[in-house]
Design an enzyme around this catalytic site. Structure first.
Site, mmCIF file in Angstrom:
data_model
loop_
_atom_site.group_PDB
_atom_site.id
_atom_site.type_symbol
_atom_site.label_atom_id
_atom_site.label_comp_id
_atom_site.label_asym_id
_atom_site.label_seq_id
_atom_site.Cartn_x
_atom_site.Cartn_y
_atom_site.Cartn_z
ATOM 1 C CD GLU A 226 5.580 -63.163 -12.325
ATOM 2 O OE1 GLU A 226 5.999 -63.728 -11.311
ATOM 3 O OE2 GLU A 226 5.177 -63.770 -13.339
ATOM 4 C CG ASP A 305 7.092 -68.458 -16.339
ATOM 5 O OD1 ASP A 305 8.099 -68.924 -15.803
ATOM 6 O OD2 ASP A 305 6.097 -68.045 -15.707
ATOM 7 C CD GLU A 333 5.124 -72.207 -12.402
ATOM 8 O OE1 GLU A 333 6.324 -71.967 -12.234
ATOM 9 O OE2 GLU A 333 4.245 -71.329 -12.454
HETATM 10 C C1 GCU Z 1 6.391 -68.051 -12.660
HETATM 11 C C2 GCU Z 1 5.730 -68.674 -11.467
HETATM 12 C C3 GCU Z 1 5.771 -67.785 -10.273
HETATM 13 C C4 GCU Z 1 7.188 -67.296 -10.031
HETATM 14 C C5 GCU Z 1 7.736 -66.664 -11.275
HETATM 15 C C6 GCU Z 1 9.205 -66.298 -11.146
HETATM 16 O O1 GCU Z 1 5.630 -66.990 -13.154
HETATM 17 O O2 GCU Z 1 4.404 -68.993 -11.784
HETATM 18 O O3 GCU Z 1 5.298 -68.521 -9.169
HETATM 19 O O4 GCU Z 1 7.203 -66.372 -8.999
HETATM 20 O O5 GCU Z 1 7.666 -67.574 -12.328
HETATM 21 O O6 GCU Z 1 10.029 -67.033 -11.690
HETATM 22 O O7 GCU Z 1 9.538 -65.294 -10.535
#
Ligand code: GCU
Length: 599
Positions: A226, A305, A333
């Site tokens: 990400e 996730d 979440e």
């Molecule tokens: C999810 C979450 C993010 C977090 C990511 C992770 O995608 O929405 O906020 O950074 O998990 O676990 O790295």
């Protein structure tokens, strides 16, 4: 933060002390391993014996839970590493706020960039975590921005101040670090793990950390994930990357928690050949056996996730020569964000029953913050409580743990109501949200509330593929992405076949017509309607149950807090029910067999 901040709402650690009816004996020759203890209670006297201070402490907390006589029992932790990770941003992030996915107010450690001046509260938190067996904490978000990166270097004294509070309860602190730290902090022009200057930078930085905090635990790393930097930029593997940090930590006994959450987050939704569920396995299993001994590969419990329902991640079943951590998310979440009651330990317990023999560590993303009740929804404390207890002993019954937490927290007059509210709350939540394991359907970005197509044409790789005929993701080997082939037998065949795939995971593994008949005997479409009506109705009942409990039984403030959150849960559950039912009614054109109201 002001006012009282009860630990377990007045149970363990909330000031309760050991009486003189508890006798603690530290005996290095007693033959018990680190952290283990023997406990007995007879004639009104409890005895605890352990070889080390940590064992005595865990035994003392057990003594506080005891009720009645007990023949001698020895308890030892199932895994040596039981960690809570905070997604704390140190500086308030413009989009994510102070704590990423934090639903409990501000940070326990930092306030808009500065170390908290309430270190006593940190001490209370440490005691609370120790009382359920947690022995490691990482302090900052896995997404490490430029400001937070400095904790590793010029802001080390703050980490040391926090570590001092945690140390009192035998908890070691860890930091999330940026893979690009040699560039961001060290001024190098590369973070290539094969570059000698990079290795030297990590070694020197790590040496400074240990000079300041001799019992520092190690690093947590989110790399090539990400948008975070990682070894791919240099054509290196994740083992190459992890091992450089591991080499720097090894002389001091430190460890790297290296996350397996690596996938293409810039996918084209038109591309049907890429399956996000496959990514962690595809990236990491070829590296089995290549990670240094002090690298722990940290794997989310499901392949996507933290959805309300996912199969276990196949990575956890496929890397016998790698130390593995399973990662759970107490911060809710995708499961109601600590506004909805959703007691998750039954989910975690079922994961642990499959992977327990394969994992060396249990990691839980924290749901605590500077909120008066620690977790915003007071009942969300039970998730943190049981996360620790299950890491200590995964064989514990999650519903017995719920009752244990209730018993330590509420007076007997409230116990039944709280139990009823919470026992099936995960199933209730699943009922009114995305059906049969398909996942998502949440509002993009904040992930709260329904938006059935919110992610359908996005780059994130989380699709449900609903059309007028059917819904679900074909992950079979026969006709789909082949993800089922990542499982060992018998799971590979169980998930592949419609005859054996469990109903609750059907749409995770298969694309089926709305008229497909489940093992339950219902069609998929009728199941969707029924669970959504039932789920929302169950929440409405919860409101009534709580309202019938006299506020003074639990305290007016707490009663009002829970009542307020339940009102929001009803509103949200109704919204979910109506959007999901309407969406599938419009897509399929099939009416509800019971003729209930769909818009
Ligand atoms: C999810 C979450 C993010 C977090 C990511 C992770 O995608 O929405 O906020 O950074 O998990 O676990 O790295």
């Amino acid at each position: 933060m002001s006012g009282v901040h009860p630990a377990w709402l007045g149970g363990l650690g909330g000031g309760a002390g050991l009486g003189d009816d508890v006798v603690l004996t530290r005996d290095p020759l007693c033959g018990l391993e680190a952290e283990a203890y023997t406990i007995a209670r007879s004639g009104g006297v409890t005895t605890v014996v352990a070889a080390d201070e940590a064992g005595l402490m865990y035994g003392s907390f057990h003594a506080l839970r005891l009720d009645g006589e007990l023949a001698a029992q020895t308890h030892r932790p199932f895994v040596a590493r039981r960690m809570v990770q905070h997604w704390d941003n140190v500086f308030v992030h413009p989009v994510m706020g102070q704590v990423e996915r934090g639903y409990s107010g501000g940070s326990l450690f930092w306030e808009d960039g500065a170390l908290t001046d309430d270190l006593d509260r940190v001490g209370d938190y440490a005691r609370l975590l120790a009382s359920v067996g947690i022995n490691a904490v990482s302090l900052n978000n896995v997404n490490v921005h430029a400001g937070e990166a400095r904790l590793l270097t010029d802001r080390l004294s703050e980490v040391a101040a926090l570590a001092a509070r945690f140390r009192q309860y035998h908890i070691r602190v860890y930091l999330s670090v940026s893979f690009a730290a040699p560039m961001v902090l060290g001024g190098l022009d590369t973070a290539d793990p094969a570059d000698e200057r990079v290795k030297a930078w990590w070694a020197a930085a790590t040496q400074r950390v240990y000079a300041t905090i001799p019992d520092f635990g190690g690093y947590v790393v989110k790399a090539d994930s990400e948008g975070q930097p990682g070894p791919f930029a240099y054509g290196r593997t994740h083992a190459d990357g992890a091992n450089v940090l591991a080499a720097a930590l090894a002389p001091f006994g430190g460890e790297v928690y290296w996350r397996a959450f690596v996938y293409n987050h810039r996918q084209d939704w038109r591309d049907r050949s890429t399956d996000r569920a496959r990514a962690a396995y595809d990236h990491f299993t070829p590296l089995d056996g290549e990670f240094a001994a002090n690298v722990v590969l940290q794997v989310k419990h499901g392949p996507i996730d933290f959805q309300p329902r996912e199969p276990v991640s196949p990575v956890l079943l496929s890397m016998p020569r790698t130390s593995l951590a399973v990662e759970f998310q107490a911060t809710q979440e995708y499961t109601g964000q600590q506004r909805h009651v959703c007691y998750l330990p039954p989910m975690w317990s079922s994961v642990l029953s499959t992977v327990a023999g394969a994992v060396d560590a249990v990691v839980t993303v924290s749901n605590a913050g500077d909120d008066r009740y620690w977790t915003n929804h007071p009942l969300a404390q039970a998730n943190l409580y049981a996360a620790g207890r299950l890491a200590w002993d995964p064989a514990l019954d999650p519903i017995a743990l719920l009752d244990e937490w209730i018993g330590l927290t509420f007076p007997p007059a409230a116990a039944g109501v709280v139990h009823e509210l919470m026992r099936d709350s995960w199933a209730v939540y699943e009922g009114y949200t995305s059906p049969l394991g398909v996942g998502f359907m949440v509002h993009p970005g904040d992930h709260y509330g329904p938006d059935v197509d919110g992610y359908e044409y996005s780059r994130w790789g989380t699709y449900h593929f609903a059309d007028r005929d059917g819904v679900g993701v074909d992950r079979t080997r026969a006709t789909g992405t082949g993800f089922t082939g990542q499982y060992p037998q018998p799971l590979a065949d169980e998930y592949e076949s419609l005859d054996t795939c469990p109903d609750e995971l059907l749409l995770f593994f298969h694309h089926v017509p709305y008229t497909h008949v489940l093992h339950s005997g219902k069609t998929v479409i009728q199941h969707i309607y029924d669970t959504h009506f039932q789920g929302a109705a169950a929440v409405a009942e919860m409101v009534g149950r709580w309202a019938a409990l006299p506020p003074e039984t639990v305290g007016e403030d707490l009663h009002a807090r829970v009542a307020d959150r339940l009102r929001e849960q009803v509103r949200s559950a109704n919204e979910w029910r109506d959007q999901i039912n309407t969406y599938f009614h419009r897509k399929s054109g099939i009416p509800d067999a019971q003729g209930r109201r769909i818009y």
